[in-house]
Scaffold this motif. Structure first.
Motif: not given
Lengths: 605, 433
Positions: A132, A136-137, A143, A161, A164, A168
């Motif tokens: 997790r 984000p990166e 991903r 997460p 979110r 996308d």
């Protein structure tokens, strides 16, 4: 290190070559070798590692040392294949100790996959935290890889997460996140899914539906049938994809307290029928409990299109209760050919002698050869053994002339004592057509090789009635395989008359001829038996014609003496030449000698 | 029916059973659907093929010749195979209409396709099946249906979720010789079964070889699919059966046919053995060989009932067989010849010799087509296939750990944590769903 050393020594002494003992005793050289591994090089260091891992099973200290060695293979200066090897085994043997090194791999696209290979299998929650934290990166394939791993880990902590990412802009990422969310058995994940259903973004509609269905299954498994049903009702909408609707209906039927009976009824009554759902609903009917189930759904039959009628009849056949059987029997006269076919097939599977009159009438009424075949197949399949055979025999005696051959074919398919006796009886009829049909049916039995029928024919061939004996002998002469040999040979050697002798010989040479493909001593013995029992040159000619195909050196021994018999010399010459040709590669002397004898015989005559 | 063999069926009963098997579940005949004895085009089941290599080409004629099937598309990661597969289908129909997809996901996106044949390499079987199920397609998938036990369970769950009709390519359930052997066991002709023995052939090795450029026309990334990336090495790619992440070896690949039969005969389709053990495993020489899977070995399992299963990996290709051994006799099917032998030999007299051999999958395909129409499970539905596959998968884990393993067939867990972790393997993105 001591315990590992002991394992190394054990492993080395049992598996590794003696020369590797020193290397195995110390992991540094092994790590150094494995760290350089690339395709094309020796895999010995890798296999050595694996052997040590196997042997470390009950020794935590040794396992920790080996894990540490595997972690060292993840260092930046090792080859990709070494890292891949290490991750493969950390997936099985790794612990939290591997997390820092795996975190580094997770940062790079070329190693993120193998990092997830290990992380996905680590039971520690910290592995999930690490995934997790990297999310984000992460970009692109990394991903997606992390999302996939989080979905498989299915931790509640991943809901936020993933939620979110579910929105996308990249539809592939969003869909992957949504599916990953669907695998998390948590109320929060299902709440997100409910929101996503309301948002109804076309680009991720399929993924949302998939994941929602997954969530509904989780609810059902936890006992929340109402919650599961509520989601499924939404997914039944005509705008959803067919497989989603099928899945939703399937789950709804499993959740319904009445087993789905009411809902199946509604599905069948829908006008126009919902093609995607009707078959699913019907497929559930065999599992429903209740006294009136078959009657209830049987009543829906006339409202359904023919294809669905067929499915319903199949479903009722699976239930096989009295109501179902009555409904099925009533459809034998259905207007649609496919429905008739389904009904007949079911009757053949479910019924016994009691259905013979019904099927006999159906046979008489059959409008096409295909329909008659359906009836025949149904009759052939009826339960009830000899009782049913007798019922068919009775129907045969009362049948119109045109329906008798098909009924005889049915008996031939069924075989056995009663069928054989009935067919023999009709083979002796004065009515030539009937006798011919019965004889044809007996030949079908002969071709089937049914052992019970063979016993019946063997008994009949020694019975009291001359015509029955003759009919039975005809069938035996056509018998497939060698099972009838002894009976035929007995008749051949001691016939009641010349016709029996000739008929038995015909059957025997056919059987012998079939054996020519694999000539052996047994076959030669059979030919000897035939020649010994031959009554005249016509018999010998027939035998020689078939013996010619027996590529066995001893066949020459049987044929050569017949070169001196004037009445069969031509056949004997031909037989010897063919046999000699067949065996010349394996028995050149015998073949050459035989050919010389042929020439001598030809010169002398 | 359990293997306790208390029920004795008469010959007539057997005949009845065969007829029932042949007749039900029913394939809706052509005349139901078309007016001229054929199947109306609108009622044909539209198929596509994913992975059209050697196996697919062997079985494809069985599909193409079915009047109930219209084959419209093929896909393969290799351009050469894709082109020849299209040519094969086009030649059959006499049209140029078969669509060729380099990416199977495009084939699955086609709304006109009802079902797919999956005949990729083993590494793709389960994942491609799950992709297909998510796309709403019904499936005929070659064996082995999965490479890990976890993957197999997920396949079962996925197909159940969508009501996917799935047929595993363990077509010996539709083969006359194997059905006969089963019936004889169920009728108690060999008494109570205590051992089911089978044999697959000893495998070869693959010598070390360096990485090479990916050949023109290959989508190697897709070829690898869910397998974590590794360099293209021709010997490894051509002999993928002999590597754990792509094949798992011959006892797993071929052995699943026999464990499927064993499960069927023992009546354990929804469960499995409780113990696994291996012996005499001979591994490739790592100095010379890059191949990983066992050359020969003995793979054993034991059911809670006491019945033992054993797969020998030894001997020649032609020597493969399955033998049921009871306390009153035995019956054996030689796979290569389809010949059935038995003791007592009188059992063989009960055989009706009609029916196709294992190399003709038409009956197995017919069973699938019937299920697609009725939405009832096919003969080798995912649970059946997964349970058979679990046995060889567990044997592999036992061999790799060199450890006797106990197995809970309800929870599907081993008594050993390493073994449990070997049930799962993270697939590579984006080749997973």
């Amino acid at each position: 290190m001591k315990s590992l050393l002991a394992i190394c020594l054990l492993a080395a002494s049992t598996v590794l070559r003696p020369g590797l003992l020193a290397a195995a005793a110390d992991l540094d050289p092994l790590v150094a070798l494995a760290a350089r591994y690339e395709s094309g090089g020796s895999a010995e260091p890798l296999r050595q590692f694996e052997q040590l891992l196997r042997e470390s099973g009950g020794d935590p200290k040794a396992r920790a040392e080996l894990e540490e060695a595997l972690i060292r293979l993840l260092a930046p200066d090792t080859t990709f294949e070494a890292k891949r090897f290490a991750c493969t085994h950390l997936a099985v043997h790794g612990s939290e100790a591997a997390l820092p090194a795996l975190a580094e791999l997770l940062k790079r696209e070329e190693t993120a996959g193998i990092a997830c290979l290990a992380l996905g299998n680590l039971s520690s929650a910290k592995a999930g935290d690490q995934l997790r934290a990297a999310l984000p990166e992460a970009k692109g394939a990394v991903r997606l890889q992390i999302v996939s791993a989080l979905g498989r880990r299915a931790e509640a902590a991943s809901v936020q997460p993933l939620a979110r990412l579910a929105r996308d802009a990249d539809a592939a990422v969003a869909a992957a996140a949504i599916r990953a969310l669907g695998s998390i058995d948590a109320a929060a994940a299902r709440d997100v899914m409910a929101s996503l259903r309301r948002e109804a973004r076309p680009a991720v509609a399929a993924a949302v539906a998939d994941a929602s269905l997954n969530g509904a299954e989780q609810l059902a498994a936890s006992g929340d049938r109402a919650g599961a049903s509520s989601v499924c009702e939404e997914l039944l909408k005509a705008t959803c994809l067919t497989h989603i609707r099928r899945g939703a209906l399937g789950l709804l039927l499993r959740c319904d307290t009445d087993g789905g009976a009411r809902r199946i009824g509604q599905t069948l009554e829908a006008a126009p029928p919902d093609a995607a759902l009707v078959a699913v609903a019907i497929a559930r009917i065999p599992e429903l409990r209740g006294a009136d189930v078959s009657k209830t759904f049987g009543a829906a039959l006339p409202r359904l299109p023919p294809q669905e009628q067929v499915l319903l009849l199949e479903a009722l056949a699976c239930r096989a209760d009295a109501d179902a059987r009555a409904i099925i029997q009533a459809q034998i006269g259905a207007a649609e050919p496919g429905v008739r076919h389904a009904a007949l097939t079911a009757v053949g599977t479910l019924e016994d002698a009691s259905a013979v009159p019904l099927l006999a009438r159906a046979l008489a009424a059959a409008a096409t050869p295909e329909e008659a075949k359906d009836v025949q197949l149904a009759m052939a399949g009826l339960r009830g053994g000899e009782t049913t055979d007798r019922a068919i025999g009775t129907a045969l005696r009362h049948a119109a002339a045109k329906d008798r051959p098909p009924l005889m074919t049915v008996l031939a398919k069924r075989g056995g004592d009663v069928a054989v006796a009935t067919l023999l009886e009709h083979a002796c009829e004065a009515d030539e057509c009937a006798a011919h049909a019965a004889a044809h049916a007996l030949r079908r039995i002969a071709d089937s090789g049914d052992s019970a029928s063979l016993l019946a024919l063997q008994a009949a061939v020694t019975g009291h009635d001359v015509r029955t004996r003759e009919a039975a002998l005809h069938a035996l002469a056509a018998w497939r395989g060698v099972a009838a040999w002894d009976t035929l040979a007995g008749i051949y050697l001691k016939p009641e008359n010349a016709a029996q002798h000739a008929l038995a010989l015909r059957g025997l040479v056919r059987i012998a001829g079939e054996g020519n493909a694999h000539p052996d001593a047994v076959l030669i013995g059979r030919y000897r038996q035939l020649l010994d029992g031959a009554r005249n040159d016509d018999d010998r000619k027939l035998i020689l014609c078939v013996l010619a195909g027996a590529g066995h050196p001893d066949a020459l021994t049987l044929a050569l003496p017949l070169l001196d018999v004037p009445g069969v010399r031509a056949e004997a010459v031909q037989a010897v030449e063919r046999i000699a040709e067949a065996v010349k590669a394996t028995h050149p002397d015998k073949a050459g000698d035989a050919i010389r004898k042929v020439k001598t015989a030809q010169a002398a005559h | 029916m359990r293997h306790g063999i208390t029920q004795v069926t008469s010959r007539r009963g057997f005949l009845h059973g065969c007829l029932a098997l042949a007749a039900a579940p029913m394939v809706v005949p052509g005349r139901v659907l078309g007016r001229d004895g054929g199947v109306a085009p609108s009622n044909r089941i539209v198929f596509g093929g994913i992975g059209i290599g050697n196996r697919a080409r062997a079985i494809l004629p069985n599909f193409l010749w079915s009047p109930e099937i219209q084959w419209v598309a093929v896909s393969d990661a290799r351009a050469d195979r894709l082109a020849s597969a299209k040519a094969l289908v086009d030649t059959h129909y006499g049209t140029p209409d078969c669509r060729a997809y380099g990416d199977f996901r495009d084939l699955l996106a086609s709304k006109t396709i009802d079902a797919v044949l999956i005949a990729t390499g083993n590494r793709w079987h389960a994942m491609a099946s799950m992709f297909a199920a998510h796309a709403g397609k019904d499936i005929y998938c070659e064996k082995p249906i999965s490479l890990t036990l976890g993957e197999g369970r997920r396949l079962v769950e996925t197909c159940r979720r969508f009501g996917t009709i799935y047929q595993a390519g363990t077509q010996r359930r539709s083969t006359a010789s194997y059905r006969f052997a089963r019936e004889m066991v169920l009728q108690g002709k060999i008494g109570r079964v205590h051992t089911v023995e089978s044999q697959v052939w000893a495998t070869g090795t693959v010598l070390h070889e360096k990485a090479a450029p990916v050949p023109e026309g290959w989508n190697y990334d897709m070829w690898l699919g869910p397998v974590q990336w590794r360099p293209f090495v021709p010997g490894r790619v051509q002999n993928w059966t002999y590597f754990f992440d792509t094949g798992e070896g011959m006892h797993t690949d071929m052995g699943t046919h026999y464990t499927d039969q064993m499960q069927w005969v023992l009546g354990t389709d929804d469960t499995g053995p409780v113990e696994f053990e291996t012996a005499d495993i001979v591994w490739p020489d790592p100095v010379k060989c890059m191949s990983e899977t066992a050359l020969t070995g003995t793979f054993r399992c034991r059911y809670a009932s006491g019945v033992n299963g054993v797969i020998y990996q030894r001997g020649a290709f032609k020597e493969r067989y399955i033998r049921y051994i009871g306390d009153e006799g035995w019956i054996q099917v030689d796979d290569d010849t389809d010949i059935v032998t038995a003791h007592p030999a009188s059992i063989l007299g009960l055989r009706n010799r009609a029916g196709a051999g294992w190399d003709n999958a038409s009956d197995h395909i017919s069973n699938l087509l019937s299920s697609i129409r009725s939405r009832r499970p096919a003969m080798c539905h995912p649970e059946v296939a997964h349970r058979a596959q679990s046995i060889v998968g567990a044997m592999t884990i036992s061999a790799r750990l060199n450890r006797k393993l106990k197995w809970d067939p309800v929870k599907e867990r081993f008594d050993n944590e390493d073994a449990n972790r070997m049930m799962e393997r993270e697939p590579r993105a984006p080749w997973c769903i």
